[in-house]
Design a protein around this motif. Sequence first.
Motif, PDB file in Angstrom:
ATOM      1  N   SER A   1       0.821  -1.212   0.000  1.00 22.54           N
ATOM      2  CA  SER A   1       0.000   0.000   0.000  1.00 22.54           C
ATOM      3  C   SER A   1       0.855   1.262   0.000  1.00 22.54           C
ATOM      4  O   SER A   1       0.384   2.344  -0.359  1.00 22.54           O
ATOM      5  N   LYS A   2       2.131   1.115   0.396  1.00 25.33           N
ATOM      6  CA  LYS A   2       3.065   2.246   0.421  1.00 25.33           C
ATOM      7  C   LYS A   2       3.949   2.281  -0.826  1.00 25.33           C
ATOM      8  O   LYS A   2       4.933   3.025  -0.883  1.00 25.33           O
ATOM      9  N   GLY A   3       3.616   1.449  -1.808  1.00 26.19           N
ATOM     10  CA  GLY A   3       4.310   1.501  -3.087  1.00 26.19           C
ATOM     11  C   GLY A   3       5.456   0.532  -3.261  1.00 26.19           C
ATOM     12  O   GLY A   3       6.216   0.642  -4.235  1.00 26.19           O
ATOM     13  N   PHE A   4       5.614  -0.441  -2.371  1.00 23.21           N
ATOM     14  CA  PHE A   4       6.692  -1.419  -2.484  1.00 23.21           C
ATOM     15  C   PHE A   4       6.270  -2.606  -3.342  1.00 23.21           C
ATOM     16  O   PHE A   4       5.175  -3.155  -3.159  1.00 23.21           O
ATOM     17  N   ASP A   5       7.139  -3.000  -4.260  1.00 22.86           N
ATOM     18  CA  ASP A   5       6.995  -4.308  -4.892  1.00 22.86           C
ATOM     19  C   ASP A   5       7.333  -5.354  -3.832  1.00 22.86           C
ATOM     20  O   ASP A   5       8.294  -5.195  -3.077  1.00 22.86           O
ATOM     21  N   ILE A   6       6.563  -6.447  -3.798  1.00 25.13           N
ATOM     22  CA  ILE A   6       6.631  -7.370  -2.667  1.00 25.13           C
ATOM     23  C   ILE A   6       6.818  -8.813  -3.119  1.00 25.13           C
ATOM     24  O   ILE A   6       6.124  -9.290  -4.030  1.00 25.13           O
ATOM     25  N   ALA A   7       7.726  -9.508  -2.444  1.00 18.64           N
ATOM     26  CA  ALA A   7       7.823 -10.964  -2.562  1.00 18.64           C
ATOM     27  C   ALA A   7       7.191 -11.573  -1.324  1.00 18.64           C
ATOM     28  O   ALA A   7       7.686 -11.388  -0.210  1.00 18.64           O
ATOM     29  N   PHE A   8       6.065 -12.253  -1.510  1.00 18.15           N
ATOM     30  CA  PHE A   8       5.418 -13.017  -0.445  1.00 18.15           C
ATOM     31  C   PHE A   8       6.110 -14.376  -0.367  1.00 18.15           C
ATOM     32  O   PHE A   8       6.216 -15.077  -1.372  1.00 18.15           O
ATOM     33  N   HIS A   9       6.558 -14.734   0.822  1.00 21.06           N
ATOM     34  CA  HIS A   9       7.186 -16.040   1.000  1.00 21.06           C
ATOM     35  C   HIS A   9       6.256 -16.981   1.742  1.00 21.06           C
ATOM     36  O   HIS A   9       5.557 -16.578   2.678  1.00 21.06           O
ATOM     37  N   TYR A  10       6.253 -18.241   1.329  1.00 22.15           N
ATOM     38  CA  TYR A  10       5.489 -19.269   2.040  1.00 22.15           C
ATOM     39  C   TYR A  10       6.271 -20.572   1.992  1.00 22.15           C
ATOM     40  O   TYR A  10       7.167 -20.745   1.151  1.00 22.15           O
ATOM     41  N   ASN A  11       5.930 -21.473   2.882  1.00 22.46           N
ATOM     42  CA  ASN A  11       6.482 -22.822   2.838  1.00 22.46           C
ATOM     43  C   ASN A  11       5.430 -23.806   2.338  1.00 22.46           C
ATOM     44  O   ASN A  11       5.628 -24.491   1.349  1.00 22.46           O
ATOM     45  N   LYS A  12       4.262 -23.812   2.992  1.00 21.05           N
ATOM     46  CA  LYS A  12       3.213 -24.763   2.617  1.00 21.05           C
ATOM     47  C   LYS A  12       1.908 -24.100   2.177  1.00 21.05           C
ATOM     48  O   LYS A  12       1.079 -24.746   1.549  1.00 21.05           O
ATOM     49  N   SER A  13       1.707 -22.834   2.525  1.00 19.44           N
ATOM     50  CA  SER A  13       0.420 -22.178   2.279  1.00 19.44           C
ATOM     51  C   SER A  13       0.407 -21.455   0.933  1.00 19.44           C
ATOM     52  O   SER A  13       0.306 -20.224   0.853  1.00 19.44           O
ATOM     53  N   ALA A  14       0.483 -22.231  -0.132  1.00 22.70           N
ATOM     54  CA  ALA A  14       0.584 -21.646  -1.473  1.00 22.70           C
ATOM     55  C   ALA A  14      -0.642 -20.814  -1.826  1.00 22.70           C
ATOM     56  O   ALA A  14      -0.522 -19.700  -2.354  1.00 22.70           O
ATOM     57  N   GLU A  15      -1.819 -21.352  -1.568  1.00 25.16           N
ATOM     58  CA  GLU A  15      -3.042 -20.654  -1.946  1.00 25.16           C
ATOM     59  C   GLU A  15      -3.148 -19.303  -1.239  1.00 25.16           C
ATOM     60  O   GLU A  15      -3.462 -18.281  -1.856  1.00 25.16           O
ATOM     61  N   ALA A  16      -2.864 -19.284   0.058  1.00 25.74           N
ATOM     62  CA  ALA A  16      -2.946 -18.037   0.819  1.00 25.74           C
ATOM     63  C   ALA A  16      -1.913 -17.029   0.329  1.00 25.74           C
ATOM     64  O   ALA A  16      -2.201 -15.828   0.225  1.00 25.74           O
ATOM     65  N   ALA A  17      -0.708 -17.497   0.010  1.00 23.84           N
ATOM     66  CA  ALA A  17       0.338 -16.589  -0.479  1.00 23.84           C
ATOM     67  C   ALA A  17      -0.039 -15.999  -1.832  1.00 23.84           C
ATOM     68  O   ALA A  17       0.174 -14.806  -2.085  1.00 23.84           O
ATOM     69  N   ASN A  18      -0.595 -16.825  -2.700  1.00 26.41           N
ATOM     70  CA  ASN A  18      -1.014 -16.333  -4.000  1.00 26.41           C
ATOM     71  C   ASN A  18      -2.155 -15.325  -3.868  1.00 26.41           C
ATOM     72  O   ASN A  18      -2.195 -14.317  -4.581  1.00 26.41           O
ATOM     73  N   GLN A  19      -3.068 -15.578  -2.944  1.00 28.84           N
ATOM     74  CA  GLN A  19      -4.152 -14.628  -2.706  1.00 28.84           C
ATOM     75  C   GLN A  19      -3.605 -13.302  -2.190  1.00 28.84           C
ATOM     76  O   GLN A  19      -4.062 -12.224  -2.588  1.00 28.84           O
ATOM     77  N   GLY A  20      -2.626 -13.384  -1.287  1.00 27.15           N
ATOM     78  CA  GLY A  20      -2.011 -12.171  -0.765  1.00 27.15           C
ATOM     79  C   GLY A  20      -1.319 -11.371  -1.852  1.00 27.15           C
ATOM     80  O   GLY A  20      -1.454 -10.138  -1.916  1.00 27.15           O
ATOM     81  N   SER A  21      -0.581 -12.056  -2.713  1.00 31.43           N
ATOM     82  CA  SER A  21       0.130 -11.354  -3.782  1.00 31.43           C
ATOM     83  C   SER A  21      -0.846 -10.736  -4.773  1.00 31.43           C
ATOM     84  O   SER A  21      -0.614  -9.628  -5.288  1.00 31.43           O
ATOM     85  N   GLN A  22      -1.946 -11.412  -5.042  1.00 34.00           N
ATOM     86  CA  GLN A  22      -2.960 -10.853  -5.937  1.00 34.00           C
ATOM     87  C   GLN A  22      -3.587  -9.600  -5.328  1.00 34.00           C
ATOM     88  O   GLN A  22      -3.813  -8.606  -6.034  1.00 34.00           O
ATOM     89  N   LYS A  23      -3.836  -9.638  -4.032  1.00 34.95           N
ATOM     90  CA  LYS A  23      -4.392  -8.455  -3.369  1.00 34.95           C
ATOM     91  C   LYS A  23      -3.397  -7.303  -3.409  1.00 34.95           C
ATOM     92  O   LYS A  23      -3.779  -6.134  -3.601  1.00 34.95           O
ATOM     93  N   ALA A  24      -2.119  -7.610  -3.237  1.00 37.01           N
ATOM     94  CA  ALA A  24      -1.099  -6.559  -3.249  1.00 37.01           C
ATOM     95  C   ALA A  24      -1.060  -5.831  -4.587  1.00 37.01           C
ATOM     96  O   ALA A  24      -0.811  -4.619  -4.639  1.00 37.01           O
ATOM     97  N   THR A  25      -1.309  -6.547  -5.674  1.00 34.80           N
ATOM     98  CA  THR A  25      -1.251  -5.912  -6.995  1.00 34.80           C
ATOM     99  C   THR A  25      -2.349  -4.865  -7.172  1.00 34.80           C
ATOM    100  O   THR A  25      -2.230  -3.998  -8.040  1.00 34.80           O
ATOM    101  N   THR A  26      -3.379  -4.904  -6.343  1.00 38.37           N
ATOM    102  CA  THR A  26      -4.435  -3.886  -6.444  1.00 38.37           C
ATOM    103  C   THR A  26      -3.923  -2.509  -6.039  1.00 38.37           C
ATOM    104  O   THR A  26      -4.587  -1.505  -6.291  1.00 38.37           O
ATOM    105  N   TYR A  27      -2.753  -2.472  -5.396  1.00 38.11           N
ATOM    106  CA  TYR A  27      -2.134  -1.186  -5.042  1.00 38.11           C
ATOM    107  C   TYR A  27      -1.247  -0.659  -6.170  1.00 38.11           C
ATOM    108  O   TYR A  27      -0.563   0.350  -6.002  1.00 38.11           O
ATOM    109  N   GLY A  28      -1.232  -1.380  -7.287  1.00 35.41           N
ATOM    110  CA  GLY A  28      -0.450  -0.928  -8.427  1.00 35.41           C
ATOM    111  C   GLY A  28       1.015  -1.294  -8.360  1.00 35.41           C
ATOM    112  O   GLY A  28       1.843  -0.686  -9.045  1.00 35.41           O
TER     113      GLY A  28
END
Length: 239
Positions: free
Chosen positions: A24-51
């Motif tokens: 939300s503050k303009g950072f490109d983000i790498a979400f890291h996960y070990n086993k929770s792939a679906e949750a990490a992908n959902q988080g990264s998709q939400k992050a892209t809504t900030y441009g």
Amino acid sequence: MLKKALVTGSAVGIGRAIALDLASKGFDIAFHYNKSAEAANQGSQKATTYGVKAIALQADITKPEQARHLVENAAEKLGGLSVVVNNVGNYLGKPISQVSIEEWHEVINSNLNSNFYVTKAALPYLKAANGARIVNFACANAQNVVARRTNAAYIIAKTGIIIYTKSLAVELIKDKITVNVVSPGIAENSLDLEKMILKMPAKRSATLAEINHAVWFFINPNSDYITGQVLEVSGGWLL
């Protein structure tokens, strides 16, 4: 500041909240996960809504090679790294005499060794950023060296994080890298929340937004001169 961040353990909980706050503050983000792939992908998709650019990367960072590959992939896909938030760490509540060898290694690996592996791999990228931040996670009262009845192994790892952080801070200030610690107490996503709140002076848990605020305090460009510090977000607990 180059706005490229890796947040470990960011599929859910505190790590996810931090990653989304940075997005939300303009950072490109790498979400890291070990086993929770679906949750990490959902988080990264939400992050892209900030441009911003956001990716989800898998690694077991208790293994040095996987931690190194995680950092390399994050830096390659984001175009560098300027911020690393080391959030991974499993809790163990057990008297120290009852901790098995396997449990000991697991709690030290997940809390302390993973931090070391990720940070070591990230240092070349952070030095190249010409102004970077490392934020590590300990826990409330970890800097107070006293006996622990039920979570000694966990606290040993978190106290180690604080010593590691302070040591790095002294070494890396010449490279324009600050290294600090956020130490939460009981957060809104903690287990046994109602029982724990009774012990809290503030009579409530920390919100994820309050923990985000502490992390951002250290990452903020105005915090260039603040390094090697521990900021507790604990509502007066264990003082």
